[in-house]
Design an enzyme around this catalytic site. Structure first.
Site, mmCIF file in Angstrom:
data_model
loop_
_atom_site.group_PDB
_atom_site.id
_atom_site.type_symbol
_atom_site.label_atom_id
_atom_site.label_comp_id
_atom_site.label_asym_id
_atom_site.label_seq_id
_atom_site.Cartn_x
_atom_site.Cartn_y
_atom_site.Cartn_z
ATOM 1 N N ARG A 64 15.391 3.183 9.947
ATOM 2 C CA ARG A 64 16.707 3.682 9.519
ATOM 3 C C ARG A 64 17.746 3.580 10.635
ATOM 4 O O ARG A 64 18.931 3.394 10.364
ATOM 5 C CB ARG A 64 16.597 5.130 9.052
ATOM 6 C CG ARG A 64 15.966 5.216 7.682
ATOM 7 C CD ARG A 64 16.198 6.565 7.034
ATOM 8 N NE ARG A 64 16.105 6.412 5.599
ATOM 9 C CZ ARG A 64 15.652 7.339 4.772
ATOM 10 N NH1 ARG A 64 15.264 8.514 5.239
ATOM 11 N NH2 ARG A 64 15.598 7.123 3.487
ATOM 12 N N LYS B 272 3.106 8.483 -12.862
ATOM 13 C CA LYS B 272 3.548 9.283 -14.007
ATOM 14 C C LYS B 272 4.709 8.708 -14.802
ATOM 15 O O LYS B 272 5.687 8.249 -14.241
ATOM 16 C CB LYS B 272 3.983 10.668 -13.505
ATOM 17 C CG LYS B 272 2.844 11.494 -12.975
ATOM 18 C CD LYS B 272 3.400 12.790 -12.481
ATOM 19 C CE LYS B 272 2.279 13.755 -12.144
ATOM 20 N NZ LYS B 272 2.824 14.950 -11.488
ATOM 21 N N GLY C 122 9.366 4.760 -2.559
ATOM 22 C CA GLY C 122 8.580 5.103 -1.364
ATOM 23 C C GLY C 122 7.209 4.446 -1.325
ATOM 24 O O GLY C 122 6.875 3.705 -0.383
ATOM 25 N N GLY D 165 15.205 7.914 -3.646
ATOM 26 C CA GLY D 165 15.816 8.576 -4.802
ATOM 27 C C GLY D 165 17.109 7.921 -5.271
ATOM 28 O O GLY D 165 17.349 7.791 -6.473
HETATM 29 P P1 ADP Z 1 7.138 5.039 -5.896
HETATM 30 O O1 ADP Z 1 7.030 6.052 -4.785
HETATM 31 O O2 ADP Z 1 7.178 3.640 -5.359
HETATM 32 O O3 ADP Z 1 8.259 5.336 -6.857
HETATM 33 P P2 ADP Z 1 5.145 6.389 -7.492
HETATM 34 O O4 ADP Z 1 5.275 7.590 -6.608
HETATM 35 O O5 ADP Z 1 5.695 6.483 -8.850
HETATM 36 O O6 ADP Z 1 5.773 5.102 -6.752
HETATM 37 O O7 ADP Z 1 3.627 5.988 -7.672
HETATM 38 C C1 ADP Z 1 2.733 5.796 -6.621
HETATM 39 C C2 ADP Z 1 1.400 6.452 -6.874
HETATM 40 O O8 ADP Z 1 0.828 6.044 -8.104
HETATM 41 C C3 ADP Z 1 0.390 6.097 -5.802
HETATM 42 O O9 ADP Z 1 0.014 7.262 -5.123
HETATM 43 C C4 ADP Z 1 -0.777 5.488 -6.558
HETATM 44 O O10 ADP Z 1 -2.051 5.861 -6.054
HETATM 45 C C5 ADP Z 1 -0.580 6.071 -7.945
HETATM 46 N N1 ADP Z 1 -1.282 5.270 -8.965
HETATM 47 C C6 ADP Z 1 -1.011 4.026 -9.371
HETATM 48 N N2 ADP Z 1 -1.897 3.616 -10.311
HETATM 49 C C7 ADP Z 1 -2.759 4.645 -10.509
HETATM 50 C C8 ADP Z 1 -3.880 4.848 -11.352
HETATM 51 N N3 ADP Z 1 -4.300 3.893 -12.195
HETATM 52 N N4 ADP Z 1 -4.505 6.035 -11.301
HETATM 53 C C9 ADP Z 1 -4.088 6.994 -10.452
HETATM 54 N N5 ADP Z 1 -3.026 6.871 -9.622
HETATM 55 C C10 ADP Z 1 -2.348 5.715 -9.653
#
Ligand code: ADP
Ligand code: MG
Length: 396
Positions: free
Chosen positions: A36, A197, A354, A377
């Site tokens: 950063r 999620k 992230g 975000g």
């Molecule tokens: P970002 O931070 O890039 O927006 P997210 O926080 O939405 O991404 O998602 C990342 C998380 O999703 C990781 O911790 C990863 O382990 C989890 N994940 C991805 N696929 C699965 C799965 N099939 N089962 C459980 N966790 C998952």
């Protein structure tokens, strides 16, 4: 663009109040990742070269309006000086009148860093009195903190209305890349969305379904889509409460002529840990005691085909539980494929989030993407189609 840039303003002899985001990760008193800080160097140099005087404002952690040494920006001075190749002045006085006097005494070539703006209670509440006080410290306001642009705070939004304003170099790059992808994408346009999620990405999915030609859904969130189709997903993570939303997204996709790609084969295991025993199944045959932890090779192939015939790609969310080997496999393979097409000039690729950034950087393919947003975000809110208050305040 609808924003002024530094080149469009006369900075000569002007105090340029510059909002940056140097909220860097620390290891004790040392900066553990200076990305950063590196990214704001061009803006500061540009101001100095135009004979302006940069006065830097940033937040650091969440001190909640209370002065707390733990969150002092003083610790960052050695790292800032090193990257800027010059000394950086610092002020931690409370009275703004005093800072205004200090700012007027600055000479060309000086850089002043203000103490953590979140030590002031009016910052996060966007107090107009604080915004007015901050406006006294500068002649021009420059915002280079895209990652803080989704928050309407005194130093990101309030003060922007009170001075001639412009965007910094980093903000300019973020905005032009995101505009290129979301406002006038070259088609076909594909979105790859994963992560754990559906509930954290509802607005993102609802907006993208209207914009993209193909929506790939992987990661844990795909399980909820599979469940909604009546497919058995064993012990996989799933959000039963989101089944209605999934149906809404699916119906909207049909209406908007957006093709949704879901996993057709899956990598499963009974526990989530490194190098555990894995099995490959057709998506319709997930055994009861197993969890889906990555998408399978047939699905990867299908996703690659969709990406190959696309001109623009946006990616957020890993395809599997990438922190544990080998559930990084599909994400890695798709990332490599995207970088190859990007290098060849066949694809414009933008990614953010992230976990997405850490998943992509572990494959080293992130360097080959057209653009990787580090804004977290703010990036997600932009992709959700929301207006970011700090950006709106800079519109001309
Ligand atoms: P970002 O931070 O890039 O927006 P997210 O926080 O939405 O991404 O998602 C990342 C998380 O999703 C990781 O911790 C990863 O382990 C989890 N994940 C991805 N696929 C699965 C799965 N099939 N089962 C459980 N966790 C998952
Ligand atoms: Mg995350």
């Amino acid at each position: 663009m609808n924003w002024k840039t530094l080149e469009q303003l006369d900075l000569n002899g002007k105090r340029v109040l510059t909002r940056v985001d140097i909220n860097v990760p620390m290891n004790g008193d040392l900066v553990s990742d200076s990305t950063r800080i590196e990214r704001i160097v061009p803006t500061i140099k540009k101001i100095i070269n135009a004979k302006g005087i940069p006065i830097l404002i940033s937040h650091f952690g969440r001190p909640n309006g209370i002065k707390d040494e733990k969150y002092s920006l003083k610790k960052l001075i050695p790292c800032l000086s090193e990257h800027l190749d010059q000394s950086v002045l610092f002020t931690d006085v409370d009275e703004i009148e005093m800072i205004v006097r200090q700012s007027r005494a600055l000479k060309a070539g000086d850089i002043l860093l203000l103490e953590n703006i979140r030590f002031r209670s009016g910052e996060t509440s966007n107090d107009p009195i604080l915004a007015k006080q901050l406006a006294e410290i500068g002649d021009i306001y420059c915002n280079d903190a895209f990652s803080a642009a989704h928050r309407a705070h005194a130093s990101t939004e309030g003060v922007a209305h009170l001075l001639p304003n412009c965007v910094g170099c980093l903000m300019e790059t973020e905005l032009s890349n995101l505009e290129k992808v979301l406002s006038k994408p070259r088609r076909p346009f594909t979105a790859v969305i994963g992560g754990s999620k559906v509930s954290t990405k509802i607005d993102l999915l609802l907006n993208l379904v209207k914009k993209v030609d193909v929506l790939v859904i992987g990661g844990g969130m795909a399980n909820t889509f599979l469940k909604a189709k009546g497919i058995n997903i064993g012990k996989s993570i799933c959000e039963i409460s989101q089944l209605d939303i999934v149906e809404k997204i699916t119906n909207l996709a049909i209406k908007e002529n957006c093709k949704i790609i879901l996993p057709t084969d899956i990598i499963v295991a009974t526990e989530l840990k490194n190098k555990t025993n894995t099995k490959l199944f057709d998506v319709k045959e997930c055994p009861e005691q197993y969890m889906i932890l990555d998408i399978g090779p047939q699905t990867v192939k299908e996703i690659k085909q969709a990406i190959k015939s696309s001109k623009t790609l946006i990616w957020n969310g890993p395809m599997g539980a990438f922190e544990f080997e080998p559930f990084n496999e599909a994400t890695d393979q798709i990332a490599k494929f995207v970088s190859e097409l990007t290098i060849k000039g066949d694809l414009i690729s933008v990614a953010g989030g992230g976990d997405t950034i850490s998943a992509l950087s572990s494959t080293k393919s992130d360097k080959q993407f057209s653009y990787i947003s580090t804004a977290g975000g703010a990036f997600l809110e932009w992709v959700e189609g929301k207006k970011l208050p700090a950006i709106e305040a800079l519109r001309h």
